[in-house]
Scaffold this motif. Structure first.
Motif, PDB file in Angstrom:
ATOM      1  N   ILE A  19       3.261   5.688  -5.806  1.00 12.21           N
ATOM      2  CA  ILE A  19       2.999   5.778  -7.250  1.00 12.21           C
ATOM      3  C   ILE A  19       1.961   6.848  -7.526  1.00 12.21           C
ATOM      4  CG2 ILE A  19       1.971   4.520  -9.186  1.00 12.21           C
ATOM      5  CD1 ILE A  19       3.426   2.025  -8.138  1.00 12.21           C
ATOM      6  N   LEU A  20       0.899   6.897  -6.720  1.00 13.93           N
ATOM      7  CA  LEU A  20      -0.116   7.929  -6.881  1.00 13.93           C
ATOM      8  C   LEU A  20       0.481   9.316  -6.706  1.00 13.93           C
ATOM      9  CD1 LEU A  20      -3.129   8.826  -7.088  1.00 13.93           C
ATOM     10  CD2 LEU A  20      -3.187   8.648  -4.601  1.00 13.93           C
ATOM     11  N   ILE A  21       1.329   9.476  -5.724  1.00 15.79           N
ATOM     12  CA  ILE A  21       1.923  10.787  -5.449  1.00 15.79           C
ATOM     13  C   ILE A  21       2.855  11.218  -6.573  1.00 15.79           C
ATOM     14  CG2 ILE A  21       3.518  11.996  -3.910  1.00 15.79           C
ATOM     15  CD1 ILE A  21       2.286  10.319  -1.620  1.00 15.79           C
ATOM     16  N   PHE A  22       3.743  10.324  -7.013  1.00 18.05           N
ATOM     17  CA  PHE A  22       4.774  10.725  -7.969  1.00 18.05           C
ATOM     18  C   PHE A  22       4.334  10.681  -9.424  1.00 18.05           C
ATOM     19  CE2 PHE A  22       7.445   9.545  -4.288  1.00 18.05           C
ATOM     20  CZ  PHE A  22       7.973  10.806  -4.066  1.00 18.05           C
ATOM     21  N   VAL A  23       3.236  10.016  -9.721  1.00 18.59           N
ATOM     22  CA  VAL A  23       2.755  10.016 -11.101  1.00 18.59           C
ATOM     23  C   VAL A  23       1.951  11.278 -11.381  1.00 18.59           C
ATOM     24  CG1 VAL A  23       1.161   8.866 -12.692  1.00 18.59           C
ATOM     25  CG2 VAL A  23       2.848   7.543 -11.451  1.00 18.59           C
ATOM     26  N   VAL A  24       1.093  11.662 -10.447  1.00 23.12           N
ATOM     27  CA  VAL A  24       0.236  12.818 -10.674  1.00 23.12           C
ATOM     28  C   VAL A  24       0.970  14.132 -10.393  1.00 23.12           C
ATOM     29  CG1 VAL A  24      -1.972  13.872 -10.063  1.00 23.12           C
ATOM     30  CG2 VAL A  24      -1.771  11.400 -10.164  1.00 23.12           C
ATOM     31  N   LEU A  25       1.835  14.158  -9.368  1.00 29.20           N
ATOM     32  CA  LEU A  25       2.676  15.312  -9.022  1.00 29.20           C
ATOM     33  C   LEU A  25       1.898  16.609  -8.782  1.00 29.20           C
ATOM     34  CD1 LEU A  25       5.877  14.892 -11.195  1.00 29.20           C
ATOM     35  CD2 LEU A  25       5.660  14.668  -8.732  1.00 29.20           C
ATOM     36  N   THR A  26       0.873  16.525  -7.962  1.00 26.38           N
ATOM     37  CA  THR A  26       0.183  17.728  -7.493  1.00 26.38           C
ATOM     38  C   THR A  26       0.094  17.644  -5.975  1.00 26.38           C
ATOM     39  OG1 THR A  26      -2.009  16.733  -7.641  1.00 26.38           O
ATOM     40  CG2 THR A  26      -1.201  17.892  -9.608  1.00 26.38           C
ATOM     41  N   THR A  63       0.827  -1.211   0.000  1.00 24.33           N
ATOM     42  CA  THR A  63       0.000   0.000   0.000  1.00 24.33           C
ATOM     43  C   THR A  63       0.860   1.258   0.000  1.00 24.33           C
ATOM     44  OG1 THR A  63      -0.212  -0.096   2.403  1.00 24.33           O
ATOM     45  CG2 THR A  63      -1.970  -1.090   1.096  1.00 24.33           C
ATOM     46  N   GLY A  64       2.015   1.212   0.645  1.00 21.17           N
ATOM     47  CA  GLY A  64       2.934   2.348   0.586  1.00 21.17           C
ATOM     48  C   GLY A  64       3.455   2.574  -0.822  1.00 21.17           C
ATOM     49  N   LEU A  65       3.732   1.495  -1.528  1.00 19.72           N
ATOM     50  CA  LEU A  65       4.174   1.606  -2.914  1.00 19.72           C
ATOM     51  C   LEU A  65       3.066   2.180  -3.792  1.00 19.72           C
ATOM     52  CD1 LEU A  65       6.331   0.988  -5.072  1.00 19.72           C
ATOM     53  CD2 LEU A  65       5.263  -1.256  -5.310  1.00 19.72           C
ATOM     54  N   ALA A  66       1.834   1.730  -3.586  1.00 20.14           N
ATOM     55  CA  ALA A  66       0.705   2.257  -4.367  1.00 20.14           C
ATOM     56  C   ALA A  66       0.489   3.744  -4.079  1.00 20.14           C
ATOM     57  CB  ALA A  66      -0.560   1.458  -4.063  1.00 20.14           C
ATOM     58  N   GLY A 125      -2.780  10.701  -1.478  1.00 15.98           N
ATOM     59  CA  GLY A 125      -2.000   9.472  -1.330  1.00 15.98           C
ATOM     60  C   GLY A 125      -1.609   9.218   0.114  1.00 15.98           C
ATOM     61  N   LEU A 126      -1.196  10.249   0.813  1.00 14.84           N
ATOM     62  CA  LEU A 126      -0.829  10.112   2.220  1.00 14.84           C
ATOM     63  C   LEU A 126      -2.044   9.757   3.073  1.00 14.84           C
ATOM     64  CD1 LEU A 126       1.594  10.356   4.107  1.00 14.84           C
ATOM     65  CD2 LEU A 126       0.915  12.723   4.507  1.00 14.84           C
ATOM     66  N   ALA A 127      -3.177  10.408   2.820  1.00 14.81           N
ATOM     67  CA  ALA A 127      -4.396  10.123   3.585  1.00 14.81           C
ATOM     68  C   ALA A 127      -4.888   8.703   3.333  1.00 14.81           C
ATOM     69  CB  ALA A 127      -5.477  11.140   3.231  1.00 14.81           C
ATOM     70  N   VAL A 128      -4.875   8.286   2.078  1.00 13.98           N
ATOM     71  CA  VAL A 128      -5.313   6.923   1.753  1.00 13.98           C
ATOM     72  C   VAL A 128      -4.406   5.900   2.409  1.00 13.98           C
ATOM     73  CG1 VAL A 128      -5.475   5.269  -0.157  1.00 13.98           C
ATOM     74  CG2 VAL A 128      -6.517   7.516  -0.364  1.00 13.98           C
ATOM     75  N   TRP A 129      -3.108   6.149   2.397  1.00  9.96           N
ATOM     76  CA  TRP A 129      -2.170   5.213   3.010  1.00  9.96           C
ATOM     77  C   TRP A 129      -2.374   5.121   4.519  1.00  9.96           C
ATOM     78  CZ3 TRP A 129       2.476   5.562   6.026  1.00  9.96           C
ATOM     79  CH2 TRP A 129       3.170   4.354   6.096  1.00  9.96           C
ATOM     80  N   ILE A 130      -2.594   6.256   5.171  1.00  9.50           N
ATOM     81  CA  ILE A 130      -2.816   6.253   6.620  1.00  9.50           C
ATOM     82  C   ILE A 130      -4.094   5.495   6.969  1.00  9.50           C
ATOM     83  CG2 ILE A 130      -3.387   7.753   8.578  1.00  9.50           C
ATOM     84  CD1 ILE A 130      -1.348   9.750   7.436  1.00  9.50           C
ATOM     85  N   VAL A 131      -5.148   5.719   6.199  1.00  8.15           N
ATOM     86  CA  VAL A 131      -6.412   5.016   6.461  1.00  8.15           C
ATOM     87  C   VAL A 131      -6.247   3.516   6.246  1.00  8.15           C
ATOM     88  CG1 VAL A 131      -8.765   4.702   5.613  1.00  8.15           C
ATOM     89  CG2 VAL A 131      -7.882   7.001   6.003  1.00  8.15           C
ATOM     90  N   ILE A 132      -5.594   3.127   5.162  1.00 11.70           N
ATOM     91  CA  ILE A 132      -5.426   1.696   4.878  1.00 11.70           C
ATOM     92  C   ILE A 132      -4.532   1.036   5.919  1.00 11.70           C
ATOM     93  CG2 ILE A 132      -4.447   0.053   3.225  1.00 11.70           C
ATOM     94  CD1 ILE A 132      -5.543   1.805   1.015  1.00 11.70           C
ATOM     95  N   VAL A 133      -3.482   1.705   6.371  1.00  9.81           N
ATOM     96  CA  VAL A 133      -2.631   1.131   7.423  1.00  9.81           C
ATOM     97  C   VAL A 133      -3.430   0.982   8.712  1.00  9.81           C
ATOM     98  CG1 VAL A 133      -0.627   1.582   8.887  1.00  9.81           C
ATOM     99  CG2 VAL A 133      -0.436   1.825   6.436  1.00  9.81           C
TER     100      VAL A 133
END
Length: 99
Positions: A40-47, A34-37, A54-62
Motif C-alpha cells: 500500500i505504501l509503495i502503490f499509493v505514493v508511487l515514487t 506487513t507485506g500488504l502495508a 516500503g521494501l526496506a521497512v518490510w525486510i526489517v519487519i520480517v
C-alpha cells in the motif's frame, strides 16, 4: 518387561500437523499483513523513494518477526490470549488476599 512394552499401540504424529504455520520463517498472518502495508505504501505514493522505503521497512519487519518466531512460534496467539484474558485476573498476590 519387554513383553509388556510390545503390546503398546503406537500412533504416528505427522510433522505437518504439529509444526506451526510459518511463512518466510515468521508468523504467516503477520508477514502477509506487513507485506500488504508495504505494498500500500509503495502503490499509493508511487515514487522510487517510497518503493525503496516500503521494501526496506518490510525486510526489517520480517527480520524482527523471524526473531520473534524463533523465540516462540505461537507468540502472537499467546499475546492475543493474554490481552483477552486480562480483565478476568485481578492484580493480587494470592487468591486469599482481602479486597
Amino acid at each position: 518387561m519387554a513383553e509388556a512394552l510390545s503390546g503398546l499401540h503406537r500412533s504416528r504424529i505427522h510433522r505437518a500437523l504439529s509444526r506451526p504455520n510459518l511463512l518466510l520463517g515468521a508468523d504467516r498472518e503477520l508477514v502477509l499483513l506487513t507485506g500488504l502495508a508495504a505494498a500500500i505504501l509503495i502503490f499509493v505514493v508511487l515514487t522510487w523513494f517510497s518503493a525503496l522505503m516500503g521494501l526496506a521497512v518490510w525486510i526489517v519487519i520480517v527480520g524482527i518477526l523471524r526473531m520473534m518466531a524463533k523465540a516462540d512460534p505461537m507468540m502472537r496467539q499467546v499475546y492475543l490470549r493474554h490481552i483477552r484474558y486480562r480483565p478476568q485476573y485481578r492484580p493480587t498476590a494470592t487468591p486469599w488476599r482481602r479486597y
